[in-house]
Design a protein around this motif. Structure first.
Motif, PDB file in Angstrom:
ATOM      1  N   ALA A   6       6.063   3.562   9.055  1.00 55.80           N
ATOM      2  CA  ALA A   6       5.390   2.085   9.695  1.00 55.80           C
ATOM      3  C   ALA A   6       6.329   1.043   9.977  1.00 55.80           C
ATOM      4  O   ALA A   6       6.876   1.421   8.303  1.00 55.80           O
ATOM      5  CB  ALA A   6       4.001   1.680   9.566  1.00 55.80           C
ATOM      6  N   LYS A   7       7.215   0.685  10.515  1.00 56.40           N
ATOM      7  CA  LYS A   7       7.733  -0.363  11.176  1.00 56.40           C
ATOM      8  C   LYS A   7       6.879  -1.115  10.178  1.00 56.40           C
ATOM      9  O   LYS A   7       5.484  -1.457  10.352  1.00 56.40           O
ATOM     10  CB  LYS A   7       8.551  -0.609  12.242  1.00 56.40           C
ATOM     11  CG  LYS A   7       9.009  -0.042  12.679  1.00 56.40           C
ATOM     12  CD  LYS A   7       9.261   0.581  13.998  1.00 56.40           C
ATOM     13  CE  LYS A   7      10.194   1.581  14.695  1.00 56.40           C
ATOM     14  NZ  LYS A   7      10.715   0.635  16.142  1.00 56.40           N
ATOM     15  N   SER A   8       7.827  -2.861   9.795  1.00 54.37           N
ATOM     16  CA  SER A   8       7.589  -3.515   9.035  1.00 54.37           C
ATOM     17  C   SER A   8       6.002  -4.145  10.388  1.00 54.37           C
ATOM     18  O   SER A   8       3.965  -5.069   9.266  1.00 54.37           O
ATOM     19  CB  SER A   8       8.667  -4.640   8.842  1.00 54.37           C
ATOM     20  OG  SER A   8       9.439  -5.487   9.648  1.00 54.37           O
ATOM     21  N   ASP A   9       6.148  -4.300  11.269  1.00 49.74           N
ATOM     22  CA  ASP A   9       5.329  -5.278  12.115  1.00 49.74           C
ATOM     23  C   ASP A   9       4.004  -3.785  13.004  1.00 49.74           C
ATOM     24  O   ASP A   9       3.561  -4.683  13.496  1.00 49.74           O
ATOM     25  CB  ASP A   9       6.304  -6.240  13.319  1.00 49.74           C
ATOM     26  CG  ASP A   9       6.650  -4.931  14.435  1.00 49.74           C
ATOM     27  OD1 ASP A   9       6.702  -3.596  13.755  1.00 49.74           O
ATOM     28  OD2 ASP A   9       6.924  -5.936  15.406  1.00 49.74           O
ATOM     29  N   GLU A  10       4.414  -3.198  12.170  1.00 46.75           N
ATOM     30  CA  GLU A  10       3.275  -1.719  12.742  1.00 46.75           C
ATOM     31  C   GLU A  10       2.387  -2.122  11.949  1.00 46.75           C
ATOM     32  O   GLU A  10       1.996  -2.043  10.717  1.00 46.75           O
ATOM     33  CB  GLU A  10       4.265  -0.962  13.479  1.00 46.75           C
ATOM     34  CG  GLU A  10       3.046   0.434  14.116  1.00 46.75           C
ATOM     35  CD  GLU A  10       4.332   1.636  14.237  1.00 46.75           C
ATOM     36  OE1 GLU A  10       3.983   2.762  13.882  1.00 46.75           O
ATOM     37  OE2 GLU A  10       5.234   1.272  14.159  1.00 46.75           O
ATOM     38  N   ARG A  11       1.336  -1.668  12.379  1.00 50.96           N
ATOM     39  CA  ARG A  11      -0.335  -1.333  11.842  1.00 50.96           C
ATOM     40  C   ARG A  11      -0.528   0.073  11.652  1.00 50.96           C
ATOM     41  O   ARG A  11      -0.705   0.917  12.630  1.00 50.96           O
ATOM     42  CB  ARG A  11      -1.434  -1.869  12.278  1.00 50.96           C
ATOM     43  CG  ARG A  11      -1.191  -3.377  12.457  1.00 50.96           C
ATOM     44  CD  ARG A  11      -2.858  -4.104  12.928  1.00 50.96           C
ATOM     45  NE  ARG A  11      -2.481  -5.845  12.065  1.00 50.96           N
ATOM     46  CZ  ARG A  11      -3.796  -5.783  11.792  1.00 50.96           C
ATOM     47  NH1 ARG A  11      -4.768  -5.538  12.601  1.00 50.96           N
ATOM     48  NH2 ARG A  11      -4.261  -7.432  11.169  1.00 50.96           N
ATOM     49  N   PHE A  12      -1.072   0.717  10.476  1.00 51.09           N
ATOM     50  CA  PHE A  12      -1.684   1.998  10.590  1.00 51.09           C
ATOM     51  C   PHE A  12      -3.194   1.857  11.188  1.00 51.09           C
ATOM     52  O   PHE A  12      -3.553   0.686  10.713  1.00 51.09           O
ATOM     53  CB  PHE A  12      -1.978   2.095   9.217  1.00 51.09           C
ATOM     54  CG  PHE A  12      -1.001   2.891   8.791  1.00 51.09           C
ATOM     55  CD1 PHE A  12       0.394   3.730   8.654  1.00 51.09           C
ATOM     56  CD2 PHE A  12       0.005   2.020   7.245  1.00 51.09           C
ATOM     57  CE1 PHE A  12       1.445   3.655   8.164  1.00 51.09           C
ATOM     58  CE2 PHE A  12       0.861   2.045   6.738  1.00 51.09           C
ATOM     59  CZ  PHE A  12       1.735   3.108   6.631  1.00 51.09           C
ATOM     60  N   THR A  13      -2.742   3.188  11.508  1.00 51.88           N
ATOM     61  CA  THR A  13      -4.497   3.246  12.276  1.00 51.88           C
ATOM     62  C   THR A  13      -5.664   3.864  11.094  1.00 51.88           C
ATOM     63  O   THR A  13      -4.590   4.179   9.539  1.00 51.88           O
ATOM     64  CB  THR A  13      -4.106   4.107  12.936  1.00 51.88           C
ATOM     65  OG1 THR A  13      -4.209   6.315  12.692  1.00 51.88           O
ATOM     66  CG2 THR A  13      -3.336   4.364  14.516  1.00 51.88           C
ATOM     67  N   GLY A  14      -6.638   3.807  11.423  1.00 52.64           N
ATOM     68  CA  GLY A  14      -8.249   4.330  10.192  1.00 52.64           C
ATOM     69  C   GLY A  14      -7.729   5.833   9.743  1.00 52.64           C
ATOM     70  O   GLY A  14      -7.580   5.938   8.040  1.00 52.64           O
ATOM     71  N   HIS A  15      -7.060   6.936  10.904  1.00 54.39           N
ATOM     72  CA  HIS A  15      -6.797   7.699  10.161  1.00 54.39           C
ATOM     73  C   HIS A  15      -5.746   7.597   9.070  1.00 54.39           C
ATOM     74  O   HIS A  15      -5.385   8.978   8.072  1.00 54.39           O
ATOM     75  CB  HIS A  15      -6.457   8.339  10.658  1.00 54.39           C
ATOM     76  CG  HIS A  15      -5.803  10.160  10.943  1.00 54.39           C
ATOM     77  ND1 HIS A  15      -4.793  10.401  10.849  1.00 54.39           N
ATOM     78  CD2 HIS A  15      -6.754  11.029  10.694  1.00 54.39           C
ATOM     79  CE1 HIS A  15      -5.158  11.867  10.747  1.00 54.39           C
ATOM     80  NE2 HIS A  15      -5.673  12.469  10.598  1.00 54.39           N
ATOM     81  N   GLU A  16      -4.651   7.055   9.853  1.00 57.54           N
ATOM     82  CA  GLU A  16      -3.187   7.236   9.009  1.00 57.54           C
ATOM     83  C   GLU A  16      -3.155   5.925   7.630  1.00 57.54           C
ATOM     84  O   GLU A  16      -2.731   7.183   6.843  1.00 57.54           O
ATOM     85  CB  GLU A  16      -1.884   6.977  10.140  1.00 57.54           C
ATOM     86  CG  GLU A  16      -1.556   7.269  10.727  1.00 57.54           C
ATOM     87  CD  GLU A  16      -1.010   6.261  11.677  1.00 57.54           C
ATOM     88  OE1 GLU A  16       0.048   6.657  12.727  1.00 57.54           O
ATOM     89  OE2 GLU A  16      -0.677   4.856  11.976  1.00 57.54           O
ATOM     90  N   THR A  17      -4.880   5.779   7.860  1.00 56.73           N
ATOM     91  CA  THR A  17      -4.697   5.351   6.125  1.00 56.73           C
ATOM     92  C   THR A  17      -5.194   6.000   5.178  1.00 56.73           C
ATOM     93  O   THR A  17      -4.905   5.923   4.157  1.00 56.73           O
ATOM     94  CB  THR A  17      -5.194   3.731   6.142  1.00 56.73           C
ATOM     95  OG1 THR A  17      -4.949   2.478   7.735  1.00 56.73           O
ATOM     96  CG2 THR A  17      -5.399   3.089   5.008  1.00 56.73           C
ATOM     97  N   ILE A  18      -5.910   6.780   5.720  1.00 58.35           N
ATOM     98  CA  ILE A  18      -7.118   7.433   5.252  1.00 58.35           C
ATOM     99  C   ILE A  18      -5.883   8.810   4.518  1.00 58.35           C
ATOM    100  O   ILE A  18      -5.479   9.230   3.098  1.00 58.35           O
ATOM    101  CB  ILE A  18      -8.055   7.982   5.549  1.00 58.35           C
ATOM    102  CG1 ILE A  18      -8.756   7.028   5.653  1.00 58.35           C
ATOM    103  CG2 ILE A  18      -8.469   9.217   5.196  1.00 58.35           C
ATOM    104  CD1 ILE A  18     -10.214   7.359   6.152  1.00 58.35           C
ATOM    105  N   TYR A  19      -5.322   9.362   5.163  1.00 57.63           N
ATOM    106  CA  TYR A  19      -4.502  11.004   5.299  1.00 57.63           C
ATOM    107  C   TYR A  19      -3.093   9.736   4.194  1.00 57.63           C
ATOM    108  O   TYR A  19      -2.579  10.211   3.057  1.00 57.63           O
ATOM    109  CB  TYR A  19      -3.928  10.797   6.594  1.00 57.63           C
ATOM    110  CG  TYR A  19      -2.065  12.062   7.167  1.00 57.63           C
ATOM    111  CD1 TYR A  19      -2.551  13.369   6.820  1.00 57.63           C
ATOM    112  CD2 TYR A  19      -1.040  11.237   6.291  1.00 57.63           C
ATOM    113  CE1 TYR A  19      -1.529  13.523   6.101  1.00 57.63           C
ATOM    114  CE2 TYR A  19      -0.197  12.088   6.159  1.00 57.63           C
ATOM    115  CZ  TYR A  19      -0.511  13.870   6.511  1.00 57.63           C
ATOM    116  OH  TYR A  19       0.672  14.476   6.348  1.00 57.63           O
ATOM    117  N   SER A  20      -2.833   8.567   4.344  1.00 55.85           N
ATOM    118  CA  SER A  20      -1.303   8.009   3.418  1.00 55.85           C
ATOM    119  C   SER A  20      -2.245   8.366   2.632  1.00 55.85           C
ATOM    120  O   SER A  20      -1.237   8.214   0.967  1.00 55.85           O
ATOM    121  CB  SER A  20      -1.239   6.862   4.189  1.00 55.85           C
ATOM    122  OG  SER A  20      -0.275   7.119   4.900  1.00 55.85           O
TER     123      SER A  20
END
Length: 185
Positions: free
Chosen positions: A116-130
Motif C-alpha cells: 500500500a502507498k503511504s496514504d492508502e488504507r487497507f481493506t478489511g480483507h487485505e488486513t486479515i490476509y497480510s
C-alpha cells in the motif's frame, strides 16, 4: 501443499580496497558491506540456507539467479503425490517481485503481505490476509536468527578469510542447526 517461507539476511564484511569488490558487497538496504544469503523454513521446522552472495544483489535478482526455485521444481517433479505434481508455495516478505519467476518455475506461487502507498488504507480483507502471512512468517525470523547464531557469523567476514570457506561454513552451520535446536514452527 508444499509451503516454504523465504527471507534474506546479511552477514557483515569490511570495506574492500578493490573497487569492483566494494561495489558488489555494499548494500544500500543494510547500509554496509555485507554478504546476503537466503534462509528458508519448511512447515515441519526444517531450516534451509542458500549460498552467500555480494550484498549489492537485490532480493529479486538473488531469487532469480540462486537456483532454489529450479531446485524446488525438480523436487516437486520427482516427489509425486497420487501421480500429481504439487508445486511449492513460497511465502515471502513485502518487496519481493518474484511472483512471475515463481510461476515460470513449475507454476509455483508466492504469498506476501499486500502493498500500500503511504496514504492508502487497507481493506478489511487485505488486513486479515497480510496479518495471516505475517503470523506465518514470524517463524522464519527465528530461522534467520538460528542461522546467524554462531559467533563466526555474528563477527562477520573478516579480512584474510576465504570467501569460499566462509560460505561453506555458513551452509554447514545452517544445516547442522537443524539438529542442535528445537525446530522452528
Amino acid at each position: 501443499r508444499r509451503v516454504i517461507l523465504w527471507d534474506m539476511t546479511n552477514i557483515p564484511c569490511p570495506k574492500f580496497e578493490d573497487g569492483s569488490v566494494q561495489r558488489s558487497t555494499y548494500s544500500k538496504y543494510y547500509g554496509q558491506n555485507c554478504f546476503k544469503g537466503g534462509v528458508g523454513n519448511q512447515l515441519c521446522g526444517w531450516g534451509l540456507a542458500m549460498d552467500l552472495w555480494g550484498g549489492a544483489i537485490s532480493d529479486d535478482n538473488y531469487d532469480k539467479s540462486s537456483g532454489y526455485m529450479q531446485d524446488q521444481d525438480k523436487y516437486a517433479q520427482t516427489d509425486l503425490v497420487d501421480g500429481k505434481i504439487i508445486p511449492f508455495t513460497n511465502i515471502k516478505d513485502r518487496g519481493y517481485r518474484t511472483t512471475y519467476e515463481a510461476w515460470k518455475q513449475g507454476k509455483q506461487t508466492v504469498l506476501q503481505p499486500k502493498f500500500a502507498k503511504s496514504d492508502e488504507r487497507f481493506t478489511g480483507h487485505e488486513t486479515i490476509y497480510s496479518g495471516l502471512i505475517a503470523r506465518d512468517r514470524s517463524g522464519n525470523e527465528r530461522g534467520v536468527n538460528v542461522s546467524k547464531r554462531s559467533a563466526l557469523f555474528k563477527r562477520g567476514f573478516q579480512e584474510g578469510m576465504s570467501a569460499k570457506r566462509f560460505n561453506d561454513a555458513w551452509l554447514t552451520w545452517s544445516f547442522q542447526a537443524n539438529f542442535m535446536y528445537k525446530r522452528v514452527v
